[in-house]
Design an enzyme around this catalytic site. Structure first.
Site, mmCIF file in Angstrom:
data_model
loop_
_atom_site.group_PDB
_atom_site.id
_atom_site.type_symbol
_atom_site.label_atom_id
_atom_site.label_comp_id
_atom_site.label_asym_id
_atom_site.label_seq_id
_atom_site.Cartn_x
_atom_site.Cartn_y
_atom_site.Cartn_z
ATOM 1 N N GLY A 1 41.120 33.660 42.927
ATOM 2 C CA GLY A 1 41.188 32.526 42.006
ATOM 3 C C GLY A 1 40.742 31.204 42.613
ATOM 4 N N LYS B 1 46.073 39.420 34.325
ATOM 5 C CA LYS B 1 47.224 38.605 34.734
ATOM 6 C C LYS B 1 48.002 38.139 33.490
ATOM 7 C CE LYS B 1 44.836 37.611 38.965
ATOM 8 N NZ LYS B 1 44.566 36.726 40.085
ATOM 9 N N SER C 1 37.553 36.287 43.470
ATOM 10 C CA SER C 1 36.436 35.473 42.966
ATOM 11 C C SER C 1 35.142 36.264 42.835
ATOM 12 C CB SER C 1 36.244 34.222 43.831
ATOM 13 O OG SER C 1 37.409 33.420 43.796
ATOM 14 N N GLU D 1 50.073 38.380 44.242
ATOM 15 C CA GLU D 1 50.958 37.502 43.463
ATOM 16 C C GLU D 1 52.338 38.128 43.301
ATOM 17 O OE1 GLU D 1 48.213 36.963 40.201
ATOM 18 O OE2 GLU D 1 46.897 35.872 41.575
ATOM 19 N N HIS E 1 49.974 43.691 44.144
ATOM 20 C CA HIS E 1 49.080 42.535 44.064
ATOM 21 C C HIS E 1 49.710 41.370 44.859
ATOM 22 C CE1 HIS E 1 46.905 39.093 42.503
ATOM 23 N NE2 HIS E 1 45.954 39.946 42.180
ATOM 24 N N GLU F 1 41.921 42.525 48.771
ATOM 25 C CA GLU F 1 41.808 41.206 48.154
ATOM 26 C C GLU F 1 42.277 40.140 49.141
ATOM 27 O OE1 GLU F 1 41.937 41.518 43.625
ATOM 28 O OE2 GLU F 1 44.014 41.598 44.267
ATOM 29 N N ASN G 1 41.904 42.606 35.877
ATOM 30 C CA ASN G 1 43.310 42.238 35.963
ATOM 31 C C ASN G 1 43.469 40.960 35.157
ATOM 32 O OD1 ASN G 1 45.872 41.441 36.647
ATOM 33 N ND2 ASN G 1 45.455 41.100 38.820
HETATM 34 P P1 PGA Z 1 40.083 36.559 40.825
HETATM 35 O O1 PGA Z 1 41.380 37.469 40.962
HETATM 36 O O2 PGA Z 1 38.931 37.467 40.482
HETATM 37 O O3 PGA Z 1 40.405 35.593 39.713
HETATM 38 O O4 PGA Z 1 39.879 35.862 42.128
HETATM 39 C C1 PGA Z 1 41.322 38.739 41.562
HETATM 40 C C2 PGA Z 1 42.682 39.373 41.550
HETATM 41 O O5 PGA Z 1 43.683 38.664 41.733
HETATM 42 O O6 PGA Z 1 42.805 40.603 41.359
#
Ligand code: PGA
Length: 253
Positions: free
Chosen positions: A174, A11, A214, A98, A96, A168, A9
């Protein structure tokens, strides 16, 4: 046998040029990944078509990070499932955290998006996961259960079989703070149980459930070794071709 999947992803990162360079490198390095591992990249909309075209004859698949909740029409700034599909993508990330947090996406909208995605032959990657307060209050199972029940349990059995789930935990996205393999396993098995209670064991056992938050080359192997973890949804580490491929190589042999 459930599919093993590693989905990137990206982003809101990369220019079209950078994205094409990244996917080319991923393609080159992917020869070292067992052929039954599915590899998906999800660039921003602006380069989805270019990326999907550049991977056409390869094993890499393209996904979008979102889709509109309407089929077509006067929705300025939105991108429909038919456009995503025509751009050459096969997957779409839906729900997601976000999107839920910054764009107020709620379960009824996500259900609509999943139905539209399926109608356009896209594979939805449905995200769920609890906030830190829920985990600290020991409410993480309840939080995820509601997210699953409000969306996936409202689908028909033949629809749900086409879906990929991504667990997640929001506190791990992140942040560098990964769920332990045990925390991932217990939630994945809990999610699979909800699916089994609603759709039966065969359906539940056929659905790939990915871990996200992460995930890195240093921790992927121990997480992917858990029986209910079928791969990862990778944010930060998917922007580095070598790291992303190292994660794709982390399934138990
Ligand atoms: P990350 O994000 O691996 O940077 O923690 C995962 C995601 O949001 O799908």
């Amino acid at each position: 046998m459930r599919k093993q999947i590693v989905a990137g992803n990206w982003k809101m990162n990369t220019t079209p040029e950078e994205g094409i360079a990244l996917v080319k490198r991923i393609m080159e390095l992917s020869t070292s990944v067992p052929s039954d591992v599915e590899i998906v990249v999800s660039p921003p909309f602006t380069h989805l078509y270019a990326i999907a075209s550049s991977i056409k004859n390869s094993r890499i698949k393209a996904g979008s990070q979102n889709c509109a909740a309407w089929k077509k029409g006067a929705y300025t700034g939105e991108i429909s499932v038919d456009m995503i599909s025509a751009a050459g993508a096969s997957h779409v990330i839906i729900g997601h955290s976000e999107r839920r947090e910054y764009f107020n996406e709620t379960s009824p909208t996500l259900l609509e998006k999943i139905k539209l995605a399926l109608s356009s032959d896209l594979t939805p990657i449905f995200c769920c996961g609890e906030v830190l307060e829920d985990r600290d209050a020991d409410m993480h199972f309840d939080a995820v259960k509601v997210q699953i029940e409000e969306v996936l349990c409202k689908l028909k059995s033949k629809e749900v079989q086409k879906i990929i789930i991504a667990y997640e935990p929001i506190w791990a996205i992140g942040t560098g703070r990964t769920a332990t393999p045990e925390q991932a396993q217990e939630m994945h098995s809990f999610i699979r149980k909800i699916m089994a209670d609603k759709f039966g064991d065969d359906v539940a056992n056929s659905i790939s459930i990915l871990y996200g938050g992460s995930c890195k080359p240093t921790n992927a192997a121990e997480i992917f070794a858990k029986p209910d973890v079928d791969g990862g949804l990778i944010g930060g580490a998917s922007l580095d071709a070598a790291d992303f491929i190292a994660i794709a190589q982390s399934f138990p042999q």
